[in-house]
Design a protein around this motif. Structure first.
Motif, PDB file in Angstrom:
ATOM      1  N   THR A 188      52.768 -78.267  37.338  1.00 22.80           N
ATOM      2  CA  THR A 188      53.950 -78.486  38.168  1.00 22.80           C
ATOM      3  C   THR A 188      53.488 -78.843  39.572  1.00 22.80           C
ATOM      4  N   GLU A 204      59.129 -85.486  34.347  1.00 22.34           N
ATOM      5  CA  GLU A 204      58.842 -84.298  33.548  1.00 22.34           C
ATOM      6  C   GLU A 204      57.411 -84.313  33.064  1.00 22.34           C
ATOM      7  N   SER A 251      59.856 -74.490  35.518  1.00 25.29           N
ATOM      8  CA  SER A 251      58.810 -75.490  35.341  1.00 25.29           C
ATOM      9  C   SER A 251      57.447 -74.819  35.164  1.00 25.29           C
ATOM     10  N   GLU A 275      54.494 -82.496  35.987  1.00 24.44           N
ATOM     11  CA  GLU A 275      55.932 -82.441  36.301  1.00 24.44           C
ATOM     12  C   GLU A 275      56.063 -82.399  37.815  1.00 24.44           C
ATOM     13  N   ILE A 329      63.956 -82.744  39.490  1.00 15.69           N
ATOM     14  CA  ILE A 329      62.732 -83.035  38.742  1.00 15.69           C
ATOM     15  C   ILE A 329      62.561 -84.551  38.737  1.00 15.69           C
TER      16      ILE A 329
END
Lengths: 310, 352
Positions: free
Chosen positions: B206, B201, B250, B232, B198
């Motif tokens: 996503t 964040e 996510s 993210e 990741i």
């Protein structure tokens, strides 16, 4: 040689039972090239092969029961049932593997030889290929690489004149083409009668010794003939791609019979002794088939396993 | 300040350290020992490890892939390099029929620990045959692993892990990443295969990126922050096996998915990820997933044409804003006049 003949005949006889559920490529008629070449190797040496590999596997000392069980698709097979007839393997015997994509194991064998050379090991690699494989790109590439790196390898070509049903004259030009390719790369190459066990052994012995003593690679082309159909247990002289006369002319030159006669004529063995040997071998093969039939199927848990090594 | 290394130097260091640790590791490839050293990634290895373990090769990619495979069967750990993905295609037979299958088809008796490095070209007229991203091809094959690092840190750790792995690993480098620096520890380390990272964040959307597109995704996330969209960004890092759980977790949080990839959209990695997310997290989704990758034609050579071939951060921003129901500015897809789009930055002077 006799053992390979008896094994292959037994496969041909049992195939109709429909229990060997994979393609088989029998090498009946070509046993002298297989046995004579492998007789020149030590157990620590390596062999790789293509689709017609039963004879190479056995000649190198591969486990017969594990081979039969593999052809029957059983858990006790040499590849646990995942490979079948075209993917025999016996690491303990130095038979590293076989694969039926024509030509593909040639560079892999060169790579084994490359590793052997890098580690300065006393091992020779022999790769079996047919006349068809000499038409693939990787054959040229591998011959060039082996010559360039002076690899301890023997390219063992069994020329049986046919790629499936396609004869030489639609695929290649010139009767010396295969050895000439090797020679053009500075590699020693010989073409000889592949049905004469002594000639095969002598030339193989020279090539193996040369490779073992740092003399580099060689190519040996042995002229021979496949009696049965390309794939399967039967004869196919009636379908029109080759003549029955041609088949019978080669059958008269049966390498197994010829060598038996030679041994008897030279007083090495008697006919009775040969018969006993054949009987014992037949018993061994029959027992291997019983073993294969009685072996368990592979567990379904093995189906998704071994995709990746861990 | 931590030590900075370029991506290309990180590749070189991972190779160097792996060779130092394990005498069975060797590297072969066209140009490996030459003065350019595969964009600097192999410089100095010949001097340190000698001609046996650092080898050039004939232009026989298929055979040499077989050679690498054969050597791996008996205990070596080869790295074979291709200066472009496109050049490796003549070796597909050995990679797909052979390397990917030998462990399985011999019932686990054979092991093929080998790394095949390939480089994706982009810009400066790389054209139809020097620019292809074919990770989906390789990822389609059970038995192969496919790795695409984005940062120099990951390039070093993932290459080390790929060399340690007992399977054939296709290791794909993007040419536009080679000159980008990152914190890279001097000591040997591995980054596990199959784990995504990741990069930042967020809670609204996503954005998955592969290789260079992970950086474009990160740039997009910065623009989106100004528009009060919390993105993210996930760098997939390994294409096969891909980190399904990190992606699903996510999407459960954001409910929106954008997948960016360096390859053609059709039948690609972005399709696999989108399909998996829809199959498994359909109820979490607030919007249909969006794929941002290459159009359905080969890469043209002229910059006048190729400028419009590659999606960039602004395309990602556009799609995310649309997905979020935000107002779209008509000219946001236009680039500032005079900006060169066929180089990653001003340091790139060609020719390849």
């Amino acid at each position: 040689m006799l053992r390979i003949r008896i094994v292959e005949n037994a496969i041909a006889e049992s195939y109709g039972e429909q229990e060997m559920r994979c393609p088989v490529h029998l090498s009946i008629g070509q046993e002298a090239a297989e046995a004579g070449a492998c007789a020149a190797l030590e157990r620590r040496d390596y062999v790789l092969s293509g689709h017609r590999s039963h004879g190479h596997y056995l000649a190198k000392g591969g486990n017969l029961k594990a081979m039969m069980a593999e052809i029957y698709g059983k858990a006790t097979g040499c590849a646990g049932g995942k490979g079948g007839s075209m993917h025999l393997v016996d690491l303990e015997a130095g038979f590293l593997g076989a694969a039926p994509i024509v030509g593909s194991t040639i560079p892999i064998a060169a790579g084994v030889a490359f590793a052997t050379q890098m580690r300065n090991e006393d091992r020779v690699v022999m790769v079996f290929l047919g006349d068809g494989a000499t038409e693939t790109g990787v054959f040229y590439e591998s011959v060039n690489f082996a010559a360039l790196k002076h690899l301890p390898i023997v390219f063992l070509v069994e020329n049986n004149f046919y790629s499936v049903y396609s004869p030489m004259n639609v695929r290649q030009k010139g009767v010396n083409r295969i050895v000439d390719i090797a020679r053009a790369h500075g590699m020693e190459a010989h073409q000889a009668d592949g049905n004469d066990l002594d000639i095969v052994y002598q030339l193989s012995r020279q090539a193996v010794t040369k490779a073992r003593t740092g003399g580099g690679p060689s190519l040996l082309e042995f002229i021979t003939y496949r009696w049965r159909e390309h794939c399967g247990p039967g004869y196919d002289n009636d379908i029109g791609y080759r003549t029955e006369d041609e088949f019978f002319s080669w059958k008269e030159r049966d390498p197994v019979v010829a060598y038996e006669k030679k041994l008897i004529a030279n007083g090495v063995v008697g006919q009775h002794e040969m018969d006993l040997i054949a009987r014992d071998l037949k018993q061994e093969v029959d027992a291997a088939i019983v073993y294969a039939k009685q072996s368990p199927w592979p567990d379904l848990n093995t189906l998704p396993s071994q995709v990746y090594a861990s | 300040m931590n030590r900075q290394l370029k991506f290309s130097e990180a590749i070189r260091e991972a190779t160097d350290q792996a060779m130092g640790r394990d005498p069975s590791v060797y590297i072969v490839g066209l140009g490996v020992p030459d003065p350019k050293g595969i964009f600097g990634t192999t410089l100095g290895l010949l001097e340190k490890y000698g001609t046996t373990r650092v080898q050039d090769m004939p232009l026989s990619e298929n055979a040499l892939t077989g050679v690498a495979l054969g050597s791996a069967l008996v205990g070596m750990r080869p790295i074979i390099t291709h200066q472009r993905v496109d050049f490796a295609l003549v070796a597909m037979e050995q990679m797909v029929n052979q390397a990917a299958k030998w462990h399985y088809m011999f019932g686990g008796k054979a092991k093929v620990p080998m790394v095949v490095r390939m480089i994706i070209g982009r810009g400066w007229g790389q054209g139809p045959q020097h620019s292809q991203s074919l990770q989906a091809w390789f990822a389609h094959i059970p038995g192969l692993k496919v790795v695409m690092p984005t940062t120099a840190y990951d390039a070093k750790g993932l290459l080390a892990a790929a060399i340690e792995d007992d399977n054939p690993v296709i290791f794909i480098e993007h040419r536009w990443l080679h000159n980008i620096s990152d914190d890279v520890p001097e000591e040997y380390y591995t980054v596990p295969l199959g784990k995504a990272r990741i990069m930042c964040e967020g809670s609204d959307v996503t954005i998955i990126g592969t290789s260079y597109m992970a950086l474009e995704s990160l740039r997009a996330a910065e623009y989106l922050r100004d528009a009060e969209v919390s993105a993210e960004v996930i760098d997939l890092r390994t294409i096969r096996p891909w980190d399904v759980e990190t992606v699903l977790a996510s999407v459960r949080k954001t409910g929106r998915l954008v997948v960016t990839d360096t390859a053609t959209t059709a039948f690609g990695v972005s399709a696999e990820i989108s399909a998996t997310v829809l199959e498994r997290e359909f109820d979490s989704m607030k919007a249909a997933p969006v794929r941002i990758a290459l159009p359905d034609y080969p890469c043209p050579t002229s910059p006048a044409l190729s400028n419009d071939f590659y999606p960039r951060a602004r395309h990602i921003v556009f799609e995310v804003k649309k997905m979020m129901g935000q107002e779209l500015v008509a000219d946001m897809l236009e680039d500032p006049l005079g900006q060169r789009l066929d180089v990653p930055d001003s340091s790139f002077k060609g020719p390849f």
